[in-house]
Design a protein around this motif. Structure first.
Motif, short mmCIF file in Angstrom:
data_model
loop_
_atom_site.label_atom_id
_atom_site.label_comp_id
_atom_site.label_asym_id
_atom_site.label_seq_id
_atom_site.Cartn_x
_atom_site.Cartn_y
_atom_site.Cartn_z
N ALA A 148 0.21 1.08 13.74
CA ALA A 148 0.70 -0.29 13.54
C ALA A 148 0.22 -0.78 12.19
O ALA A 148 -0.94 -0.61 11.85
N PHE A 149 1.10 -1.36 11.41
CA PHE A 149 0.66 -1.85 10.10
C PHE A 149 1.36 -3.14 9.69
O PHE A 149 1.44 -3.48 8.53
N LYS A 182 -14.04 -12.40 6.51
CA LYS A 182 -15.08 -11.48 6.98
C LYS A 182 -14.50 -10.08 6.98
O LYS A 182 -13.43 -9.86 7.55
N GLU A 183 -15.21 -9.17 6.36
CA GLU A 183 -14.75 -7.79 6.38
C GLU A 183 -15.27 -7.08 7.61
O GLU A 183 -16.47 -7.11 7.88
N GLY A 184 -14.37 -6.47 8.35
CA GLY A 184 -14.79 -5.70 9.51
C GLY A 184 -15.55 -4.46 9.05
O GLY A 184 -15.57 -4.13 7.87
N ALA A 185 -16.19 -3.80 10.01
CA ALA A 185 -17.00 -2.65 9.62
C ALA A 185 -16.56 -1.39 10.36
O ALA A 185 -17.29 -0.42 10.42
N GLY A 186 -15.37 -1.43 10.93
CA GLY A 186 -14.85 -0.23 11.54
C GLY A 186 -15.24 -0.06 12.98
O GLY A 186 -16.10 0.74 13.31
N ARG A 213 -9.91 -5.88 8.55
CA ARG A 213 -10.42 -4.52 8.43
C ARG A 213 -10.82 -4.20 7.01
O ARG A 213 -10.08 -4.48 6.07
N ALA A 214 -11.96 -3.53 6.86
CA ALA A 214 -12.39 -3.14 5.52
C ALA A 214 -11.49 -2.05 4.96
O ALA A 214 -11.46 -1.82 3.75
N THR A 229 0.81 -1.22 0.00
CA THR A 229 0.00 0.00 0.00
C THR A 229 0.85 1.27 0.00
O THR A 229 0.57 2.22 -0.72
N GLY A 230 1.92 1.26 0.79
CA GLY A 230 2.77 2.44 0.89
C GLY A 230 3.38 2.80 -0.45
O GLY A 230 3.29 3.94 -0.91
N GLY A 271 -3.02 2.86 7.99
CA GLY A 271 -2.00 1.82 7.88
C GLY A 271 -0.89 2.15 6.90
O GLY A 271 -0.18 1.28 6.45
N ALA A 272 -0.73 3.42 6.57
CA ALA A 272 0.37 3.80 5.68
C ALA A 272 1.28 4.76 6.42
O ALA A 272 1.69 5.80 5.90
N CYS A 273 1.59 4.41 7.66
CA CYS A 273 2.25 5.31 8.60
C CYS A 273 3.60 5.82 8.09
O CYS A 273 4.07 6.87 8.50
N ARG A 308 -1.16 -5.68 8.13
CA ARG A 308 -1.48 -5.36 6.75
C ARG A 308 -0.36 -5.81 5.82
O ARG A 308 -0.60 -6.44 4.80
N TYR A 361 -21.05 0.48 14.07
CA TYR A 361 -19.83 0.45 13.27
C TYR A 361 -19.64 1.74 12.48
O TYR A 361 -20.60 2.27 11.90
N ALA A 362 -18.41 2.20 12.48
CA ALA A 362 -18.09 3.47 11.83
C ALA A 362 -18.34 3.44 10.33
O ALA A 362 -18.56 4.45 9.70
N GLN A 363 -18.33 2.24 9.77
CA GLN A 363 -18.42 2.12 8.31
C GLN A 363 -19.79 2.50 7.74
O GLN A 363 -19.89 2.90 6.59
N PHE A 364 -20.83 2.35 8.56
CA PHE A 364 -22.18 2.53 8.01
C PHE A 364 -22.67 3.97 8.14
O PHE A 364 -22.43 4.63 9.14
N TYR A 367 -10.84 -12.29 10.02
CA TYR A 367 -11.62 -11.07 10.22
C TYR A 367 -10.71 -9.89 9.92
O TYR A 367 -9.82 -9.57 10.70
N LEU A 395 4.24 7.07 5.40
CA LEU A 395 4.08 8.21 4.52
C LEU A 395 3.39 9.38 5.21
O LEU A 395 2.85 10.27 4.58
N GLN A 411 -23.11 -4.03 4.31
CA GLN A 411 -21.97 -3.56 3.52
C GLN A 411 -22.32 -3.52 2.04
O GLN A 411 -22.06 -2.54 1.34
N TYR A 416 -8.49 -2.22 4.59
CA TYR A 416 -7.35 -2.85 3.92
C TYR A 416 -7.80 -3.59 2.65
O TYR A 416 -7.73 -4.82 2.58
#
Lengths: 123, 597, 156
Positions: free
Chosen positions: B202-203, B276-280, B237-238, B14-15, C125-127, B206, C66-69, B235, C129, C31, B240
């Motif tokens: 933390a990554f 499973k995709e997490g939902a935050g 994170r969405a 990703t970076g 997760g792109a710490c 990922r 959930y934060a996503q919705f 499980y 940068l 989702q 990612y």
């Protein structure tokens, strides 16, 4: 796609895919070809292609093929160096594609330096 | 399959992708094809190399030449010079502190030299979308070994011998955890991979999922075999999307090879794996909350016991480990538990991946043996503090962790040593702070995070963190009272002791450790209404040094609040009542006459 | 985009059908529905409730946890500013403040012309940068406030 059932199945896939990651470590034997302008003009590309073809034909693994710039012995190009195991670096001069099978058979496989083509030796 | 003389590996993590590595990849493929060199040189897109800041990263093998910040415009030169003529392109070489003249092998660069990669061993080295490349690196050999030569009990014993402990934060011995689930009665059991990496900073999870997804899947297969489970969930994170894409591909490939599905390797062992995709929701990193979320409910933790090993997902015995833990398992089974246990300290074995970020020269992923000191990580691997500033603190373990000072730099890192000084290993976030970071502000920052993520089920966490945050906000605004510090300590200790789950039990750590090690900064905020680091806006003063000021009027012209007055060629003055502390004047001043205090 | 009641219903039926006799479907359904409609409008939530026989209260319980919705319409482009630790210590608050000022919105707000929605997020997760922001699928690293005009200008 055949299913993996035994250790042998896995080993077969591993063997056939060693090439995939083999070039990512320096091989036990290194072949280094001079690719300066002088080398290329003298036909170094054809030498390199011959090296690749020969390694491929013999199925040799653990040999890495590298290229390098001009080292200043332009009159003797194409230059091809072999470092066999931990031994000293042998430089062959005026190498043609025809010389390649002999150098690989003698030096790379059997560890015998092809004396008549040697022009230098460095530690 | 033809023989390639050279492999060019380009990071597709990703970076690097966000720094433009996909364009570089395309340019390389196109350029090599145009020169007719595509048959002799293989271009491979890999996972993360861990040195994201220097991306896009390109490594040329067999030489192992490490190029950084490569752009598509650099590609023709790279092909012509290095790949065709064998001449290293010096201007793109990673230089670090060394001289440009010596071109180090990838592994000789200080950032990598001190590392010892087990979990990350394939990251940046193989194409994560190719199961064959994983197999070429001894992938799935551990699975074959376990299924053909080892009993499930022997697998658990091997993991126990290795001393591996949960890498997600808790540090519970993995082998022991497995044995609980294995002993639990029931014909239906689940193994779960916690890839809900929520700690800000933390990554590593990922990167592992993106760079070596098969290792995680193989680890889960081994665990499932050992514990008698036939179904599993990852499980993730969405946030990612690339990791999820790679995992889906991984599961397809492993299924094609018969390594997932019915009768694996012709044995009675079958295993089905879902994503499973997490939902935050940060709290879903807690294992009971995570299982509630897989079941489709609000992700709130529940009291334990019953432990998941007895009553987990859908009431069945279940075992949860995080990504890094699972990724270590194949190497342990392949090389033996003793091999793994030979690394690390007495009670913390093996290696740990840290995400080194913040005010440090080389940010990125770092895998080192347990027992390595913080100094080695920050100064040797990380190359010291950015812009030559002074090291002030390092925050370990994310929002549940603590801030440590220069006095702790020589502590050999282990689960025990960190908890002794009030921090935790956590998932391995390591954020470096310099003299410009205010520790009260940092504590407030973490508490804002945990407070927002508190699920609200238990009052100590829900109400307590809110109260603590109110106090911290007051202190940062210059309205703190001397008794606030005691109140923070009282609340913090109470929340630690009485919260339901790990989120609440650790949420006060950043506050408690900064109170312990940086109390003077809190006191300066409260008693002198001053922020020593100059980070808390409401406490900052901009003052013009009359001796340095040349009266150029630049500051007065940029000030949005008309707070600066003074005649041309005469020292200027800032009216503190009007000043909005935007800092525009300090930036505009040509002679650096404006101090931030 | 106007969608009739029947269209909503047939789309929802399509989304829930793989989950009818399976466990744990509510989150994936939400989702998928959000992916389809951009947010979760009341008629969609009602249709899911009717189809899956799950009480509305439970669905809203999950959707708000959930934060996503999202229960309100969203902008055409979603701007996410990382507020993780690494980004915080490298100045992400300034980025967020500048965006709020430029777009005239608050956290999680949407511009009047529905062009942008601004979301602070925990960690992208792109710490390496830092500071980082994303617009839709594109990531922007080492962002400085003065770069924001150009970045936003790329999205219509």
């Amino acid at each position: 796609m055949p299913k993996i059932k035994t250790l042998d199945d896995l080993k077969k896939i591993k063997e056939s895919t060693m090439d995939l990651t083999g070039a990512r470590s320096q091989g036990k034997t290194r072949i280094i070809i001079g690719m300066g302008t002088c080398g290329i003009a003298a036909g170094a590309r054809a030498v390199m292609e011959a090296v690749m073809a020969e390694l491929s034909r013999r199925g040799l693994k653990d040999v890495s093929v590298e290229t390098t710039g001009c080292i200043g012995m332009c009159q003797d190009e194409p230059l091809l160096d072999v470092i066999h195991g931990g031994e000293s670096r042998i430089t062959y001069g005026k190498v043609g594609p025809d010389d390649v099978p002999r150098i690989i058979a003698e030096h790379v496989v059997n560890g015998r330096v092809v004396e008549d083509k040697v022009i230098g030796r460095t530690d | 399959m033809g023989l390639y003389r050279s492999h060019v590996l380009i990071c597709g993590g990703t970076g690097c992708v966000s720094s433009g590595s996909l364009e570089v990849l395309e340019a390389l493929k196109k350029g090599l094809a145009e020169k007719g060199m595509d048959k002799e040189i293989l271009v491979v897109s890999t996972g993360c190399h861990g040195m994201c800041e220097m991306g896009p990263i390109v490594v040329v093998y067999p030489e192992g030449t490490f190029y950084c910040r490569v752009t598509a415009a650099d590609v023709p030169e790279l092909i012509e010079e290095h790949l065709y003529k064998g001449r290293v392109v010096e201007r793109l070489i990673y230089k670090g502190e060394g001289k440009a003249s010596d071109v180090p092998h990838y592994t000789e660069i200080p950032f990598y030299k001190k590392q010892h990669r087990i979990a990350l061993r394939n990251c940046g080295y193989i194409n994560p979308d190719s199961i064959d490349e994983y197999i070429a690196r001894d992938g799935y050999a551990a699975l074959v070994k376990a299924l053909t030569e080892m009993t499930p009990e022997a697998v658990i014993e091997e993991v126990k011998t290795s001393g591996l402990r949960g890498r997600g934060g808790g540090g519970f011995p993995t082998g022991l955890k497995w044995s609980f689930c294995a002993r639990s009665a029931g014909d239906k059991k689940y193994v779960i991979c916690n890839a809900d990496e929520g700690d800000p900073g933390a990554f590593m999870d990922r990167s592992l999922l993106e760079g070596d997804p098969h290792a995680v899947v193989e680890g889960m297969l081994l665990g499932a075999y050992a514990m008698g489970a036939n179904e599993g969930y990852i499980y993730c994170r969405a946030e990612y999307p690339l990791a999820i894409k790679r995992l889906k591909r991984t599961i397809e490939q492993a299924t094609e090879y018969g390594l997932l599905g019915e009768h694996i390797l012709g044995t009675d062992f079958s295993f089905e794996l879902h994503i499973k995709e997490g939902a935050g929701a940060f709290v879903c990193g807690e294992e009971t909350a995570l299982m509630a979320s897989i079941e489709g409910r609000r992700g709130m933790p529940r009291p334990r016991p019953p432990f998941p090993a007895n009553k987990g997902l859908w009431g069945k015995p279940s075992n949860i480990n995080n990504v890094e833990t699972w990724a270590n398992v194949p190497s342990i089974i392949r090389n033996g538990g003793e091999w793994y246990a030979a690394m690390g300290t007495e009670k913390s074995k093996g290696t740990k991946v840290f995400a080194l970020t913040g005010k440090v020269n080389h940010t990125g992923l770092v895998e080192v043996p347990m027992g390595t000191t913080i100094r080695e990580i920050v100064f040797e691997i990380g190359g010291g503090i950015l812009n030559g500033k002074k090291f002030k603190a390092v925050q370990i373990g994310g929002p549940s962790g603590g801030c440590l000072t220069k006095d702790h730099l020589d502590i050999p890192i282990s689960y025990e040593s960190l908890s002794q000084v009030g921090a935790i290993m956590g998932s391995g976030g390591l954020v470096v702070m310099d003299e410009d970071n205010c520790m009260v502000d940092v504590a407030k920052f973490f508490l804002e995070f945990t407070q927002a993520e508190s699920c609200g089920k238990c009052p100590p966490c829900r109400e307590g963190t809110k109260k603590m945050l109110d106090i911290l906000t007051r202190i940062c605004a210059g309205k703190g009272k001397p008794e606030d510090l005691e109140a923070l300590e009282y609340l913090g200790t109470m929340i630690k002791e009485t919260s339901l789950c790990g989120l609440g039990q650790t949420a006060p750590n950043p506050v408690l450790t900064t109170l312990r090690y940086f109390r003077d900064e809190y006191e300066a905020h409260i008693n002198e209404k001053r922020c020593p680091a100059g980070a808390c806006t409401e406490l900052t003063r901009f003052i013009i040094d009359a001796d340095k000021c040349i009266g150029c009027t630049k500051c007065a012209r940029v000030c949005p609040a008309d707070a600066i007055t003074g005649a041309v060629k005469q020292p200027h003055v800032i009216d503190q009542d009007k000043c909005v502390k935007c800092g525009a004047c300090a930036e505009a001043c040509p002679v650096k006459a404006i101090d931030r205090r | 985009m106007t969608t009739t009641q029947e269209e909503v219903l047939s789309k929802v039926r399509e989304i829930v059908s793989p989950w009818k006799d399976k466990k744990g479907g509510l989150i994936p359904i939400l989702q998928q529905a959000q992916h389809e409609f951009g947010y979760l409008p009341p008629e969609v939530v009602q249709a899911i409730s009717d189809e899956m026989l799950i009480p509305l209260a439970e669905i809203y319980g999950v959707a708000t946890f959930y934060a996503q919705f999202h229960l309100k319409p969203r902008g055409r482009h979603v701007v996410r500013v990382c507020r993780g630790t690494a980004c915080h210590v490298r100045g992400s608050l300034k980025i967020l403040e500048k965006l709020k000022e430029t777009l005239h919105v608050t956290d999680n707000g949407t511009t009047e012309d529905l062009r942008f929605t601004l979301e602070p997020v925990a960690c992208l997760g792109a710490c390496g940068l830092a500071p980082v922001m994303t617009i839709d699928e594109q990531t922007f690293g080492r962002v400085r406030p003065e770069m924001l005009g150009d970045i936003l200008g790329k999205f219509e």
